[in-house]
Design an enzyme around this catalytic site. Sequence first.
Site, short mmCIF file in Angstrom:
data_model
loop_
_atom_site.label_atom_id
_atom_site.label_comp_id
_atom_site.label_asym_id
_atom_site.label_seq_id
_atom_site.Cartn_x
_atom_site.Cartn_y
_atom_site.Cartn_z
N ASP A 157 0.83 -1.20 0.00
CA ASP A 157 0.00 0.00 0.00
C ASP A 157 0.87 1.26 0.00
OD1 ASP A 157 -2.47 1.17 -0.08
OD2 ASP A 157 -3.23 0.14 1.70
N GLY A 186 -4.53 3.98 -7.75
CA GLY A 186 -4.57 4.30 -9.17
C GLY A 186 -3.78 5.54 -9.52
N ASP A 195 -10.55 3.02 -3.28
CA ASP A 195 -11.13 1.82 -2.68
C ASP A 195 -12.55 1.56 -3.17
OD1 ASP A 195 -8.79 1.64 -1.35
OD2 ASP A 195 -9.63 1.79 0.67
#
Length: 852
Positions: free
Chosen positions: A464, A501, A521
């Site tokens: 992440d 993204g 998300d």
Amino acid sequence: MDMMKNKNTLLHLLVPVALLAAGAQAAPKKPVKVFILAGQSNMHGHGEIAKGEKGNLEWVVENKPAYQHLAGADGQWTVRNDVFVYSTDKNDKTRTGGLTAGFGALPTTIGPELQFGHAVGDFYDNDVLLIKAAWGGKSLAVDFCPPSAAGEAGYAHIPGAPKDTGFYYVQMLARVHDVLADIGTYVPGYEGQGYEIAGFGWHQGWNDRVSKPFNAAYERNMELFIRDVRRDLGTPNLPFVIATTGMRSMQAKDPRGDALIRAQQAMANVPDFNGNVAVVDTAAFWRDAADSPSKQNYHWNRNAESYLLIGQSMADALIALAQQNPSCAVRGAGKVPGLLAPTPPMGWNSWNAFEKEINEDIIRRTADLMVSTGLRDAGYDFLVIDDAWMANVRDEDGKLIADYEKFPRGMKAVGDYIHSKGLKYGIYQCRGHVTCQDLPGSFEHEEADMQSFADWGVDYIKLDSCYARKNGRLSSEDYAIYGAAIEKTGRPMILSISDFGQGAWIWGGKNYSQLWRTSGDIFPRINSVYRCAETSGGSGSSHPGFNGLWQFAGPGHWNDPDMLQVGNLKDPAYDKVHFSLWCVLAAPLMAGNDLRTMTDPTKQILLAPELIAVNQDPRGQQGYKVYNQDEIEIYNKPLSDGTTAVLLLNKGTNTTDVTVQWSQIGLSGEQPVRDLWERKELGTFTGSFTAEQLAQHGHRFVRVGTPGGAPLPGPVPTPPEKYTVMNKGTTRLADLYYVMKEGQAPTFDNGLRVKSESRVMYRLAGNADRFKASISLDAPSPDDAKGTFIVLVEDKFGGREIFKQEKMAKSDAPVEVDIDVSGLDFIMLEFTGKGAFGHWADARVESGPAAD
Ligand code: GLA
């Protein structure tokens, strides 16, 4: 032995044969036959090679003509080059290599594997791999306790320490998984031909007679063991042989020993084991101490011949069973070495269903359910543990550790359990100094953390990006560091970029990762599903001129519009549209529902075989829109077999017919159409197919064309000059496709008009020297709005701001931007400020003197 084929497998004979064969076209290799040899000390093997006067291996080879093949004319032990072994000795030292003497509990001993390997190696012309998984002094009641003998819901805890119930059961199957995942290392010359788990052999000593209750439960445990092993390996009728614990002299004086043997023999009488489980009576293989190297009766007096006979009889039994059972599925075939995700990864991830509230019970039960619901066998083989598995501090050596309240036995034990179910192990981390849940992140611990993951047996890392803006590194630099750290561990691990993204498809995510997020998300609402799908399939994250991000995906690297919410949406019809979209988009299929409460309709959706086949099609062409108007979308995904998958979707509120013309999908004339959900032929259609009366969110997913023909042509990619600064002189950004956008799309009269909050990325490819624009707040901004204009190198997580104009008011005069961008590959224009509208007027890049 008469069924053996003479393969000239002895090394000294093989050399000339190999030379003769050189130059001839080699036939493609047959799948490797894999045999698992498991059990306790007597499977480990205590047959002496040289020790003692009589009955050692040297003596046997000299005195028994049947065993001449074990040594060469030169007196050396034969080493086979078509039968390979993975084993550990009694000190847990790994030994691998071509089959020869010395793969017993010690390098000076043999076990059943020696003659077993010769027998199966002679019988099959495939290469053979023997995986030994044996530990002495263990019981079936505790150490090898199969999960379903432990209780209704399996083990109470994930076994992570040698004394835990089921620890060796898990270790045994985890080992099988690990070895097979890396089969090329253990089978020299492996060419990706795949393998077949061909048989399982069990042989043990007397330990299970020691405790009365263990002894009494043995028969039931053995039966469940066989069933569980088959289920966990995914091989329902796997030929299974037990060589009885038949040491004659001990048996006579030991009633519980006799009970043990009777329980083993009883397996042959379990009705559905008929024809697929064999029990070999070993009593005749006993050799008295006087004829043996030792008096150690519980280890067959350490007589080598006994072990050879056991091995031979087990092989004969398995070969006979194999004749009656269709061979098991070939796995791992055609995997190009180095290509970690040839098709989109499939699995389950904890986040959508549980967020932070995960623990070992949930993970263990999910692993069990991935097997029992059929998800694993349908291809969902990654179990990914998302954020909040880790303790909120590192250990004193700076290493990541589990939150022990949630995972009491640590993360390696969890991985072993996952592997023992034939699943792969995924884990979450963040490249920021903390994760999105404020737990220790990997920033400045990259190598150590990737090594921890490798040590724990991780196969997939979701990495992440929260807080990464503070790292002071571009995303491309950051992920390259992880790519190198992963490579350094030597363990192949998939890297999944999670960055909401930010353009990894264009800035080179492909160089270090196998998938990257294209969206923020996903939430369990149909509009969120559509929004995420649009980032990959439409203009949600890139210029409409690209018609989606399909040109950046293919075997080994995938666009990821986030994990599945199938089963979490309000209506099963929404779940179906969601799944259809992800399948046509060749998106990773990471289930995100609670498997403990999965309904049958949800399961049917996740398991829909013909949709999964479209998603997993080896051609790896991501579907793209061939029609997109008035909330009607038609996607086309040409497949490897000459057909094409077509999704017809009505997002609008009016019920309507939706028609695909064959000309839109590269076909003509009469074509058969098959419904992928219904799994039935709809007939032959000329020129077009119409999905009738689609209500809102209604869709049809069909396959058009005749399988077996040449693959249909794919779409034409957007050429680089459309989205890359190529020329000297001035390039107006309004004339160039942006390569990534976040927030509302910009509009383009005399520059870029944007709405907060927005980011737009351009590809300069080192071809520009200066970026210029005149910035001001745009007319629709409220009077009290304050807008901040930032120019970043690459994406927002790089955090490298090369220009910043903070809190401009509507009344402020335009500010001229004129900054150096020479050598940069990408810039991002960021605009923030509540409710504000901004204008990058006359935005352009300039370079050098214009070419004439
Ligand atoms: C981010 C990711 C999610 C999830 C959470 C965990 O929001 O995008 O998929 O991993 O972090 O904190």
